[in-house]
Write a protein that holds these residues in place. Structure first.
Motif, PDB file in Angstrom:
ATOM      1  N   ARG A  54     -12.642  -0.280   1.213  1.00 14.10           N
ATOM      2  CA  ARG A  54     -11.970   0.896   0.987  1.00 14.10           C
ATOM      3  C   ARG A  54     -10.897   0.710  -0.279  1.00 14.10           C
ATOM      4  O   ARG A  54     -10.841   1.566  -1.260  1.00 14.10           O
ATOM      5  N   VAL A  55     -10.478  -0.637  -0.223  1.00 13.52           N
ATOM      6  CA  VAL A  55      -9.729  -0.971  -1.498  1.00 13.52           C
ATOM      7  C   VAL A  55     -10.460  -1.100  -2.780  1.00 13.52           C
ATOM      8  O   VAL A  55     -10.116  -0.542  -3.850  1.00 13.52           O
ATOM      9  N   ASN A  56     -11.675  -1.343  -2.705  1.00 12.14           N
ATOM     10  CA  ASN A  56     -12.708  -1.514  -3.829  1.00 12.14           C
ATOM     11  C   ASN A  56     -12.918  -0.030  -4.250  1.00 12.14           C
ATOM     12  O   ASN A  56     -12.835   0.165  -5.583  1.00 12.14           O
ATOM     13  N   GLN A 104      -3.470  -4.823  -9.068  1.00 13.95           N
ATOM     14  CA  GLN A 104      -3.388  -4.434  -7.781  1.00 13.95           C
ATOM     15  C   GLN A 104      -4.535  -4.690  -6.689  1.00 13.95           C
ATOM     16  O   GLN A 104      -4.353  -5.153  -5.600  1.00 13.95           O
ATOM     17  N   LEU A 105      -5.704  -4.533  -7.174  1.00 20.00           N
ATOM     18  CA  LEU A 105      -6.829  -5.073  -6.397  1.00 20.00           C
ATOM     19  C   LEU A 105      -6.849  -6.426  -6.017  1.00 20.00           C
ATOM     20  O   LEU A 105      -7.071  -6.785  -4.994  1.00 20.00           O
ATOM     21  N   ILE A 106      -6.360  -7.325  -6.786  1.00 16.16           N
ATOM     22  CA  ILE A 106      -6.314  -8.552  -6.570  1.00 16.16           C
ATOM     23  C   ILE A 106      -5.486  -8.961  -5.659  1.00 16.16           C
ATOM     24  O   ILE A 106      -5.781  -9.906  -4.766  1.00 16.16           O
ATOM     25  N   VAL A 107      -4.332  -8.322  -5.677  1.00 15.33           N
ATOM     26  CA  VAL A 107      -3.125  -8.481  -4.756  1.00 15.33           C
ATOM     27  C   VAL A 107      -3.609  -8.120  -3.440  1.00 15.33           C
ATOM     28  O   VAL A 107      -3.133  -8.930  -2.500  1.00 15.33           O
ATOM     29  N   LEU A 108      -4.197  -6.929  -3.345  1.00 15.99           N
ATOM     30  CA  LEU A 108      -4.480  -6.455  -1.935  1.00 15.99           C
ATOM     31  C   LEU A 108      -5.582  -7.227  -1.267  1.00 15.99           C
ATOM     32  O   LEU A 108      -5.572  -7.845  -0.144  1.00 15.99           O
ATOM     33  N   ASN A 109      -6.565  -7.740  -2.150  1.00 16.29           N
ATOM     34  CA  ASN A 109      -7.766  -8.473  -1.637  1.00 16.29           C
ATOM     35  C   ASN A 109      -7.234  -9.644  -0.938  1.00 16.29           C
ATOM     36  O   ASN A 109      -7.605 -10.266  -0.124  1.00 16.29           O
ATOM     37  N   ALA A 110      -6.140 -10.377  -1.556  1.00 15.68           N
ATOM     38  CA  ALA A 110      -5.675 -11.688  -1.228  1.00 15.68           C
ATOM     39  C   ALA A 110      -4.931 -11.511  -0.013  1.00 15.68           C
ATOM     40  O   ALA A 110      -4.992 -12.291   1.288  1.00 15.68           O
ATOM     41  N   LEU A 164       0.872  -1.210   0.159  1.00 17.91           N
ATOM     42  CA  LEU A 164      -0.009   0.010   0.084  1.00 17.91           C
ATOM     43  C   LEU A 164       0.724   1.221   0.102  1.00 17.91           C
ATOM     44  O   LEU A 164       0.607   2.285  -0.567  1.00 17.91           O
ATOM     45  N   SER A 165       1.891   1.141   0.487  1.00 16.12           N
ATOM     46  CA  SER A 165       2.739   2.446   0.897  1.00 16.12           C
ATOM     47  C   SER A 165       3.382   2.735  -0.499  1.00 16.12           C
ATOM     48  O   SER A 165       3.793   4.084  -0.951  1.00 16.12           O
ATOM     49  N   VAL A 166       3.588   1.734  -1.387  1.00 20.79           N
ATOM     50  CA  VAL A 166       3.995   1.763  -2.631  1.00 20.79           C
ATOM     51  C   VAL A 166       3.100   2.355  -3.817  1.00 20.79           C
ATOM     52  O   VAL A 166       3.247   3.089  -4.558  1.00 20.79           O
TER      53      VAL A 166
END
Length: 288
Positions: free
Chosen positions: A167-169, A181-187, A105-107
């Motif tokens: 929030r990610v969505n 990136q959404l897929i990575v964060l959801n995992a 998330l920081s990146v």
């Protein structure tokens, strides 16, 4: 959890902490001593039984059952320790997953407001999971406009996980992150819920009642029959011997009882509060 130096033998021998089994068993040991003394008096003085009486043959039973009870207690303590260690591995995974999520998330994020949001909510998950597993009340505020005290949210860790996913969505819909990136964060966020479910499995599934009850009954029956046969060999020295045997066997069972649920506030439970604080420090260093 108690922090200690495993190389300091003297501190182990002469220090009694509040969770020490000696404190818990003290009064039962006194009763066992009085009971053993009473049996010794009856057999040696009142009934004046000889060493050739049939009662002495009960020691043969103790020799056979001693091996059986040792196997049961080894299995009991190993099973309890496996639960304790599995809990530690799960919280270790939570530390690593929190760091990984914070790094990504920081990146990915550029907006300071978005970063501040995750800078607060990622450590909040660990903190709330700690209280959730200890079955303590959770009513502190996450943000100025959102709390964890709503009646319709009974499972607080799920509430935080849902808030993060939401929030990610929103970030994806706003074009701030890509679909990959959404897929990575959801995992990553899903792994939080997996860890929570595994911890709840340990918390809510104790050792079967019949097994635990059988071991306790076995220990008491074994110890209460010890004076009958060994009094002819040991005399009144049977009192400290029986008390010591009871202390060893009962202590193993008490230790197993304590560590089979590693998410409480007992001295030997996992330091989940400290781990939560470390997660907060790590995330705050990564997201800025």
């Amino acid at each position: 959890m108690i922090s200690y130096n495993p190389k300091e033998w003297l501190s182990f021998i002469f220090y009694f902490h509040k969770g020490d089994t000696f404190r818990k068993l003290f009064w039962i040991m006194i009763l066992i001593a009085l009971y053993s003394g009473g049996i010794a008096y009856l057999e040696l003085v009142y009934w004046n039984l000889s060493a050739n009486s049939l009662v002495k043959n009960i020691t043969i039973m103790h020799n056979m059952l001693g091996f059986v009870i040792s196997l049961l207690l080894v299995f009991r303590t190993n099973t309890a320790y496996d639960r304790w260690w599995e809990g530690r591995k799960l919280w270790g995974a939570l530390v690593n997953n929190s760091r990984n999520l914070a790094i990504k998330l920081s990146v990915m994020l550029k907006d300071k407001e978005d970063k501040d949001f995750f800078r607060k909510i990622i450590p909040a998950y660990a903190s709330v999971l700690n209280l959730h597993l200890k079955m303590e009340s959770i009513s502190h505020e996450l943000f100025d406009d959102k709390t964890l005290s709503q009646d319709h949210y009974k499972h607080k860790p799920n509430q935080i996980a849902k808030t993060m996913i939401q929030r990610v969505n929103e970030l994806y819909e706003e074009g701030k992150i890509t679909g990959d990136q959404l897929i990575v964060l959801n995992a990553e966020i899903q792994s939080f819920t997996d860890i929570c479910g595994a911890c709840e499995r340990i918390k809510n599934t104790p050792i079967p009642y019949s097994y635990s009850a059988f071991i306790k009954k076995f220990i008491f029956t074994y110890v209460l029959t010890l004076p009958f046969g060994y009094v002819f060999q040991l005399g009144y020295y049977v009192i400290p011997v029986v008390v010591f045997i009871f202390y060893v066997l009962a202590s193993l069972e008490l230790i197993a009882e304590e560590i089979e649920d590693p998410f409480g506030n007992d001295p030997n439970d996992l330091p989940t509060q400290k781990i939560s604080e470390n997660i907060q420090k790590n995330v705050e260093e990564l997201i800025y």
